[in-house]
Design a protein around this motif. Structure first.
Motif, PDB file in Angstrom:
ATOM      1  N   ALA A   1       0.826  -1.212   0.000  1.00 27.68           N
ATOM      2  CA  ALA A   1       0.000   0.000   0.000  1.00 27.68           C
ATOM      3  C   ALA A   1       0.856   1.256   0.000  1.00 27.68           C
ATOM      4  O   ALA A   1       0.648   2.183  -0.808  1.00 27.68           O
ATOM      5  N   SER A   2       1.842   1.321   0.913  1.00 28.14           N
ATOM      6  CA  SER A   2       2.685   2.523   0.976  1.00 28.14           C
ATOM      7  C   SER A   2       3.527   2.662  -0.280  1.00 28.14           C
ATOM      8  O   SER A   2       3.700   3.770  -0.807  1.00 28.14           O
ATOM      9  N   GLY A   3       4.040   1.530  -0.813  1.00 26.01           N
ATOM     10  CA  GLY A   3       4.833   1.591  -2.039  1.00 26.01           C
ATOM     11  C   GLY A   3       4.010   2.042  -3.226  1.00 26.01           C
ATOM     12  O   GLY A   3       4.470   2.846  -4.059  1.00 26.01           O
ATOM     13  N   ALA A   4       2.777   1.558  -3.334  1.00 25.49           N
ATOM     14  CA  ALA A   4       1.913   1.949  -4.457  1.00 25.49           C
ATOM     15  C   ALA A   4       1.589   3.440  -4.405  1.00 25.49           C
ATOM     16  O   ALA A   4       1.580   4.116  -5.437  1.00 25.49           O
ATOM     17  N   ARG A   5       1.364   3.956  -3.214  1.00 26.53           N
ATOM     18  CA  ARG A   5       1.063   5.392  -3.098  1.00 26.53           C
ATOM     19  C   ARG A   5       2.303   6.234  -3.375  1.00 26.53           C
ATOM     20  O   ARG A   5       2.232   7.281  -4.028  1.00 26.53           O
ATOM     21  N   GLN A   6       3.446   5.808  -2.873  1.00 25.41           N
ATOM     22  CA  GLN A   6       4.667   6.564  -3.116  1.00 25.41           C
ATOM     23  C   GLN A   6       5.054   6.578  -4.590  1.00 25.41           C
ATOM     24  O   GLN A   6       5.573   7.579  -5.099  1.00 25.41           O
ATOM     25  N   GLN A   7       4.803   5.467  -5.303  1.00 22.27           N
ATOM     26  CA  GLN A   7       5.154   5.375  -6.719  1.00 22.27           C
ATOM     27  C   GLN A   7       4.073   5.928  -7.637  1.00 22.27           C
ATOM     28  O   GLN A   7       4.219   5.900  -8.863  1.00 22.27           O
TER      29      GLN A   7
ATOM     30  N   ASP B   1      -1.359   3.959   8.879  1.00 14.96           N
ATOM     31  CA  ASP B   1      -0.074   4.592   8.585  1.00 14.96           C
ATOM     32  C   ASP B   1       0.405   4.284   7.171  1.00 14.96           C
ATOM     33  O   ASP B   1       1.128   5.089   6.567  1.00 14.96           O
ATOM     34  N   ALA B   2       0.025   3.121   6.643  1.00 13.56           N
ATOM     35  CA  ALA B   2       0.452   2.733   5.298  1.00 13.56           C
ATOM     36  C   ALA B   2      -0.444   3.315   4.211  1.00 13.56           C
ATOM     37  O   ALA B   2      -0.203   3.066   3.021  1.00 13.56           O
ATOM     38  N   GLY B   3      -1.474   4.065   4.601  1.00 10.84           N
ATOM     39  CA  GLY B   3      -2.362   4.657   3.604  1.00 10.84           C
ATOM     40  C   GLY B   3      -3.506   3.754   3.193  1.00 10.84           C
ATOM     41  O   GLY B   3      -4.115   3.962   2.142  1.00 10.84           O
ATOM     42  N   ILE B   4      -3.819   2.762   4.012  1.00  7.00           N
ATOM     43  CA  ILE B   4      -4.951   1.875   3.740  1.00  7.00           C
ATOM     44  C   ILE B   4      -6.211   2.545   4.290  1.00  7.00           C
ATOM     45  O   ILE B   4      -6.251   2.993   5.439  1.00  7.00           O
ATOM     46  N   ASP B   5      -7.248   2.613   3.483  1.00  2.04           N
ATOM     47  CA  ASP B   5      -8.450   3.370   3.840  1.00  2.04           C
ATOM     48  C   ASP B   5      -9.371   2.630   4.790  1.00  2.04           C
ATOM     49  O   ASP B   5     -10.088   3.247   5.577  1.00  2.04           O
ATOM     50  N   ARG B   6      -9.394   1.310   4.722  1.00  2.00           N
ATOM     51  CA  ARG B   6     -10.344   0.532   5.544  1.00  2.00           C
ATOM     52  C   ARG B   6      -9.676  -0.785   5.932  1.00  2.00           C
ATOM     53  O   ARG B   6      -8.949  -1.385   5.131  1.00  2.00           O
ATOM     54  N   HIS B   7      -9.933  -1.217   7.151  1.00  2.00           N
ATOM     55  CA  HIS B   7      -9.350  -2.459   7.653  1.00  2.00           C
ATOM     56  C   HIS B   7     -10.488  -3.410   7.993  1.00  2.00           C
ATOM     57  O   HIS B   7     -11.246  -3.178   8.943  1.00  2.00           O
ATOM     58  N   LEU B   8     -10.643  -4.488   7.213  1.00  2.00           N
ATOM     59  CA  LEU B   8     -11.703  -5.474   7.433  1.00  2.00           C
ATOM     60  C   LEU B   8     -11.077  -6.805   7.825  1.00  2.00           C
ATOM     61  O   LEU B   8     -10.004  -7.171   7.318  1.00  2.00           O
ATOM     62  N   ASN B   9     -11.784  -7.522   8.696  1.00  2.93           N
ATOM     63  CA  ASN B   9     -11.285  -8.817   9.142  1.00  2.93           C
ATOM     64  C   ASN B   9     -11.900  -9.949   8.324  1.00  2.93           C
ATOM     65  O   ASN B   9     -13.077  -9.903   7.968  1.00  2.93           O
TER      66      ASN B   9
END
Length: 525
Positions: A469-475, A501-509
């Motif tokens: 996630a963080s790599g995709a946003r940075q690139q 922190d990694a820029g993920i919008d939603r956290h689902l289990n």
């Protein structure tokens, strides 16, 4: 050999017999010389024995009882021979001098005996202190071992929950897919419903186990915010809807018409109400009646009472009802199932909100009631902001929508069964779905094509979902309106924070319900 002048430890074996008596003789000679030096200062009568007392006490303390009595004998002889006189004629001594000499000798002997008793007590005290230090060291070491074992237990439970959720995800997805394709085959639809229901029950057990571990390690947190309790109740009823719909019980709901302002963690309080409803339905024979009655109480509190006409609770069980892992009967008998965690967890969560949880029953066969009482808040939850233009309107039938109008989705999961089933479910709802099973493959897919949404597993074989996630946003591989959803078995607060922190919008289990996922798809930007 270096003597240890410490409460008789030298004479306890640190020096040989002869050396101890030689040391005692030396002390006597020093005392005798000191007395001769003071002969012109101190009169012979009145202070003849003054210098001998320190020698006797020191000999008894350092070298032991025998050397101490030896110096006492020499001191008595010297007092008589050199200072009391006449020498070698004790019968010629004045009676007062003879009494003084006997009294002097007696005092020296008593002093030696007292010093010996003191040394024995000090030896015992040192031995006790040594044992206490050893016990303390053992306790500290044991505490460290228990702390490490507890940490490893928490890590194991978290890993177990994650590993259990991974196979649960394709099982529940497969059940949903079968149900969608069952058509008019009622038998297949019932089988799919059973698989889904039992899969969700297993998920509930996993969640309870995690919460129990968090309670014991004091890692269970609540995030309180202003809310309308009626909305919280609605969320609990939505969670319990499959259970309510599948039962043959009558269910009554009583809610005040006006808003009920509370300061709560809505998810956790909804979980508490859902737990009580689940127990009421589980322990009530068909047909029965279950009610949820919400009412305002004096003292600015609100009561949520769940009542049933079920099997009831024995008086002996009531005091222990909220203890962890406690069940009235053995699991698997008389309606008991699960881990015996739900009520203990519910009470803990309610208490963290400043409320109380109480149970009442008149005995077996007479039903039971559970009441949660929470303090009211001055502030009501703000009205929700207008929902932005959704990617898929809530009233739209996904299966009838044109595929071109629906978001393109990238599913990233190293569990191919879970990924394939999720792809099939989403495609049945009209979405275009691509798959990637590694982090590198996900980044490559994002570089080839813009996706409206990324469903991202965290535990990938080559890199974490956070790195993807963080790599995709940075690139710059994600569209401005792209929505990244973590779809993972990790559910703890630290994992959720790392997602944010990694820029993920939603956290689902995992396992995620298709209705919940479609709701995210509809309302994501």
């Amino acid at each position: 050999m270096q003597p240890q002048f410490s409460g008789g430890t030298w004479r306890d074996g640190a020096a040989p017999f002869a050396l101890r008596y030689l040391f005692a003789t030396f002390l006597f000679l020093v005392a005798l010389a000191a007395r001769f030096m003071l002969v012109d200062v101190l009169p012979a009568r009145g202070f003849p024995f003054l210098s001998f007392f320190p020698a006797v006490l020191l000999a008894a303390y350092v070298a032991g009882l025998g050397p101490g009595l030896f110096v006492a004998f020499l001191s008595t002889w010297a007092a008589w021979a050199f200072f009391m006189g006449p020498r070698l004629a004790p019968t010629a001594m004045a009676q007062s001098d003879l009494i003084a000499l006997v009294f002097f000798a007696s005092i020296l002997v008593v002093d030696c005996l007292v010093i010996e008793r003191m040394n024995l007590a000090m030896r015992k005290l040192r031995a006790t202190g040594t044992r206490l230090r050893e016990s303390e060291d053992a306790l500290v070491a044991r505490q460290a071992e228990l702390s490490e074992a507890n940490r490893q237990k928490d890590v194991f439970i978290a890993m177990l929950a994650h590993e259990l959720r991974n196979p649960l995800a394709p099982i529940v997805s497969a059940a949903q897919l079968i149900a969608l394709r069952a058509g008019a085959d009622d038998g297949v639809a019932r089988a799919a419903a059973i698989i889904r229901r039992q899969g969700l029950q297993l998920t509930r057990l996993v969640d309870d186990l995690l919460d129990a571990s968090r309670i014991h390690s004091d890692k269970l947190t609540v995030q309180r915010a202003p809310a309308d309790l009626r909305d919280v109740i609605a969320s609990a009823l939505e969670t319990s809807a499959p259970l309510i719909d599948a039962s043959a019980h009558a269910f009554d709901l009583v809610l005040p018409p006006e808003p009920i302002p509370v300061l709560v963690d809505s998810t956790r309080i909804a979980q508490c109400v859902s737990n009580l409803l689940h127990n009421a339905f589980k322990f009530t024979p068909t047909p029965g009646r279950i009610s949820l009655h919400v009412s305002l109480q004096p003292g600015r509190t609100v009561s949520m009472r769940v009542s049933d006409t079920g099997r009831g609770i024995s008086p002996a069980m009531l005091p222990r009802l909220f203890d962890m892992f406690t069940q009235e009967g053995r699991s698997g008998t008389d309606g008991n199932s699960g881990l015996g965690i739900g009520l203990a967890l519910t009470r803990d969560l309610v208490q963290r909100h400043g409320g109380t949880l109480a149970a009442h029953s008149d005995g077996h066969g007479k039903g039971a009631s559970f009441e949660i009482v929470l303090p009211l808040s001055e502030e009501i939850a703000a009205a929700p902001a207008p929902v932005p233009t959704p990617a898929l309107a809530p009233d739209t039938d996904p299966a009838s929508a044109a595929p071109a109008s629906l978001p393109a989705i990238l599913v990233v999961d190293d569990n191919e069964d879970a990924a394939n089933l999720l792809q099939a479910l989403l495609e049945m709802h009209g979405f275009t779905v691509d798959l990637a099973h590694t982090g590198a493959a996900a980044l490559a897919a994002l570089a080839r094509r813009p996706y409206r949404m990324v469903l991202l597993d965290i535990g990938l074989p080559d890199m974490s979902g956070y790195d993807v996630a963080s790599g995709a946003r940075q690139q710059g591989l994600l569209r401005n309106d792209a929505y990244v959803v973590a779809l993972t078995g990790w559910s703890d607060a630290d994992s959720r924070q790392r997602s944010a922190d990694a820029g993920i919008d939603r956290h689902l289990n995992k396992p995620v319900q298709m209705e919940e996922l479609l709701d995210v798809l509809r309302h994501s930007r």
